[in-house]
Every structure is written in C-alpha cells, then in structure tokens.
Design an enzyme around this catalytic site. Structure first.
Site, mmCIF file in Angstrom:
data_model
loop_
_atom_site.group_PDB
_atom_site.id
_atom_site.type_symbol
_atom_site.label_atom_id
_atom_site.label_comp_id
_atom_site.label_asym_id
_atom_site.label_seq_id
_atom_site.Cartn_x
_atom_site.Cartn_y
_atom_site.Cartn_z
ATOM 1 N N ASN A 122 44.272 -40.318 57.124
ATOM 2 C CA ASN A 122 42.815 -40.448 57.043
ATOM 3 C C ASN A 122 42.402 -41.894 57.258
ATOM 4 O OD1 ASN A 122 41.257 -41.748 54.574
ATOM 5 N ND2 ASN A 122 43.277 -41.083 53.837
ATOM 6 N N PHE A 126 35.891 -45.428 53.054
ATOM 7 C CA PHE A 126 35.020 -45.503 51.859
ATOM 8 C C PHE A 126 33.606 -44.974 52.138
ATOM 9 C CE2 PHE A 126 37.347 -49.386 49.763
ATOM 10 C CZ PHE A 126 38.390 -48.548 49.397
ATOM 11 N N SER A 187 43.286 -49.683 49.912
ATOM 12 C CA SER A 187 42.983 -48.750 50.995
ATOM 13 C C SER A 187 43.199 -49.456 52.323
ATOM 14 C CB SER A 187 41.533 -48.272 50.907
ATOM 15 O OG SER A 187 41.177 -47.676 52.141
ATOM 16 N N ASN A 189 41.791 -48.714 55.077
ATOM 17 C CA ASN A 189 40.705 -48.418 56.015
ATOM 18 C C ASN A 189 39.471 -49.300 55.890
ATOM 19 O OD1 ASN A 189 42.217 -46.266 57.124
ATOM 20 N ND2 ASN A 189 41.709 -45.055 55.317
ATOM 21 N N THR A 190 39.529 -50.309 55.040
ATOM 22 C CA THR A 190 38.471 -51.319 55.001
ATOM 23 C C THR A 190 39.119 -52.624 55.425
ATOM 24 O OG1 THR A 190 37.232 -50.218 53.250
ATOM 25 C CG2 THR A 190 36.855 -52.577 53.485
ATOM 26 N N LYS A 229 45.149 -50.261 41.688
ATOM 27 C CA LYS A 229 45.870 -49.354 42.603
ATOM 28 C C LYS A 229 46.476 -50.147 43.742
ATOM 29 C CE LYS A 229 45.459 -44.969 45.042
ATOM 30 N NZ LYS A 229 44.640 -43.772 45.221
ATOM 31 N N ASN A 258 48.773 -46.040 47.025
ATOM 32 C CA ASN A 258 47.748 -45.593 47.968
ATOM 33 C C ASN A 258 48.411 -45.058 49.240
ATOM 34 O OD1 ASN A 258 45.156 -45.285 49.187
ATOM 35 N ND2 ASN A 258 44.420 -46.985 47.923
#
Ligand SMILES: Cc1cc2nc3c(=O)[nH]c(=O)nc-3n(C[C@H](O)[C@H](O)[C@H](O)COP(=O)(O)O)c2cc1C
Length: 357
Positions: A122, A126, A187, A189-190, A229, A258
């Site tokens: 994915n 966010f 994460s 994805n940022t 995390k 994560n």
C-alpha cells in the site's frame, strides 16, 4: 477447509474489486458501520466472534486488555467503524494514522494484493480527515468496550523542521480519547517520515510530546502511555539508539513493525511502490521484537507483521511481544481469524497458564 469468508466472500470481494482493492475496503467499512449502528445485529455478531476468557486478559502499560489480539493502524483511519470492529472480537483497536491537517493521500489505486504471498502493498499516504474532525467524532461516541490506541503521524505539507509541532497538535487534540498514543515515524509513504526515527528528530518529537502530556496531565504517573512505531528495515544499532531516546522520555513501549520497502523473495512480482505487509514480514518482525525484548526488558512491545494464525501469534508473543496486532491477515482470513487466534492462545494446561502470565 477454509471459512465461509475464505471460500465464498473473499473470492467474490477480491474479484469485484480487482481493479482497485480499496473498493473492497470501502464495502467493508460500510458493512462495519451498519453493524455498529444496529444493536441487535451487533449482539448477534458479538456472540459469534467475541472470545471471553479471563486467561486471555492482559494488563500492559497500565491498560487492561480483554485479549492480546488487536487491529493494527490503517484499517479504520478516521475512527468511523470502531463499534462494529469491537464486535468482531479484537482485544483493542489502533485508530489512524491521523495527521494535524486533513489530507487526501496518494492517487488511487494505492493498495495492491499479492495473494500468492499472502501480502499487500500500500501507498495510501495517510489519507485521513485530520485531528480536529476525528476528535469531534470521538467526542460524540460512547466509550468502547475495548482499549483504543490512536496513531499520529506528520502531515505531508508540514516541513520536516516543524514535525514536532505537527505531532504535538494531533497529540493534544486526540489525547483525551486514547488509551495509548502511537507515534508513527515509520510509514514509508510520507516523504521523509522515516528520517524522524533518527535520534535527533525523535528526541525533538518526544520532548515536545512529553511537555504536551505534562500540560494535559500534571502528574506523570497518570499520563497516557506513548508508544513509538518503528520500521522493519532498521538495523539493530538504529533500534538501540531509538530505545535509548525512548528511555530518556519515559516511553511505554515500541510497536514493531510497520510495512516494509523491501521485497523479500516474493512469488508474485509487482512493480508497485509502497509498503509491504503480511506474511513476508513475519520473521523480520519477530527478530526485531526479540532484540528489543533482550535490550529493554521493561518496555512494552506490540508485535505486528504477518500474523495469520494462532501459531504465528504464539511465536510473536514468545519472541517477546506483550500484545499482537494484525491487518493483512484480517483481509485474507476474515473476521473468524481473531477468534481462531484467541482460542488458540487459551492455555490448555495449568502449567501453560502460569507461563502465559
Ligand atoms: C492498507 C494499509 C494501510 C496502513 N496504514 C497504516 C497507518 O496509517 N499507520 C500505521 O502505523 N500503519 C499502517 N499500516 C501498517 C499496519 O498497521 C501494520 O503495521 C502492517 O501492515 C504489518 O501488519 P500486517 O502484516 O498484519 O498487515 C497499514 C497497512 C496496510 C496494509
């Protein structure tokens, strides 16, 4: 022999949403919202899915959990279906990740299934309604029957140097509604988010959050637990550095781990960018947990990554986790998985019972 979900519902759901798996997620959210609103239906589902057994109870960082199997962050990003999810037997839910500013996330499709690998990729980015809107929703909600963790992250538009202030805003806004706060610095994805795991950045963020917590609740003993995390790619030296910073700020524990930017031995090739979750993550997550447990015996650990069975959960708890969380296993195996795991975790003998305490 699979469940009704695995044999009928999942093939149908997967086929109808093959172009964009997020469609299946939206249907799931709609059904769970309905479930949350209809008391009769909810009671029926609870009777089928909730495992009540005192031997499953855990007290971790001062919070009582009815069982150690939680829903990982990312499923209910905005806290819209918490009551429906609680009826499926989870021991806790981690809501979010929430950012200070509402944001749409990356363009769709941004979620991909890899069934041969029992995995997902994915790059949601966010997508969420922002701290204020989610706080207003939680304010209107009756207390849940299970603990609620709230995951906070940095808004995409906030420059790296203002990250601590951005986290502090969400922390302050959502603090009241959380049983614990998860600080998501991992994460993939940022852009730049994972850099916040460095000693310098993490120290700034945690200093700011501790100050915020002091202002919200003056006695440190009563403050809500904060967890960090981490990413699965960190080497053990980097993890040790994180543990050191966490110790300084009296952090309650670590969530490991994560999604991953690596693609370890995948059977189903896909060029899609994003974070990998599911079975391929399991071994790495257990290694990290084992390392943290050895280095920081007093820290709480929430293990996550590739839990698909009671045996997986046992192994992860055996590696040193106090609680486990899952997301991808829930997609592939359906709601029956939570009961299956919980039943499998009930100690069979008095000796096992003593060991599990
Ligand atoms: C679609 C999707 C969205 C996710 N979003 C988040 C998120 O917003 N915040 C977060 O901390 N983790 C997020 N995760 C990571 C999960 O919480 C979990 O750490 C990871 O998927 C490993 O567990 P699993 O193998 O059981 O899925 C997401 C995972 C998936 C599959």
């Amino acid at each position: 022999m699979g469940s009704l979900y695995e044999n009928i519902l999942r093939p149908l759901l997967f086929r109808l949403s093959s172009r964009d798996p997020e469609i299946a997620h939206e249907w799931a959210l709609k059904s769970l919202r309905l479930l949350g609103q209809r008391t009769f239906l909810r009671r029926m589902i609870e009777r089928r899915y909730v495992t009540r057994d005192p031997r499953l109870k855990r007290k971790v960082f001062g919070v009582e959990f009815p069982n150690p199997v939680g829903l990982a962050a990312g499923f209910d990003k905005n806290g819209q279906v918490l009551r429906g999810l609680a009826a499926l037997g989870f021991g806790f839910i981690e809501l979010g990740t929430i950012t200070r500013h509402a944001q749409p996330g990356n363009p769709r499709p941004r979620m991909f299934r890899l069934p041969e690998d029992q995995a997902l990729i994915n790059r949601m980015g966010f997508n969420n309604e922002g701290a204020d809107v989610v706080a207003a929703r939680l304010r209107r909600m009756r207390k849940l029957p299970i603990p609620l963790g709230i995951s906070i992250g940095k808004s995409k538009i906030t420059p790296q140097e203002d990250a601590a202030e951005d986290y502090a805003y969400s922390f302050r806004t959502l603090y009241l509604y959380a049983d614990y706060i998860a600080v998501n610095v991992s994460s993939p994805n940022t852009p730049g988010l994972r850099e916040l795991q460095s000693e310098k950045h993490l120290d700034q963020i945690l200093t700011r959050l501790r100050r915020e917590a002091n202002e919200l609740q003056t006695t440190e003993a009563k403050q809500k637990p904060i967890l960090v995390k981490v990413a699965p790619e960190l080497d053990m030296k980097a993890i040790d550095a994180i543990l050191e910073v966490c110790r300084t700020h009296n952090i309650a524990g670590i969530i490991a781990a994560n999604t991953s930017t690596t693609r370890p031995n995948l059977k189903g090739y896909t060029p899609e960018a994003g974070g990998l979750s599911g079975k391929p993550l399991f071994t790495k997550a257990c290694e990290i947990i084992c390392h943290i447990r050895a280095r920081a015996p007093k820290f709480a650990i929430i293990g996550t990554g590739g839990v698909f069975s009671a045996e997986d959960a046992r192994q992860m708890l055996g590696a040193g986790a106090d609680l486990v969380e899952l997301y991808t296993g829930f997609i592939y195996k359906g709601p029956g998985l939570i009961k299956e795991i919980n039943k499998g975790l009930i100690p069979k003998t008095e000796e096992e019972n003593t060991l599990s305490r």
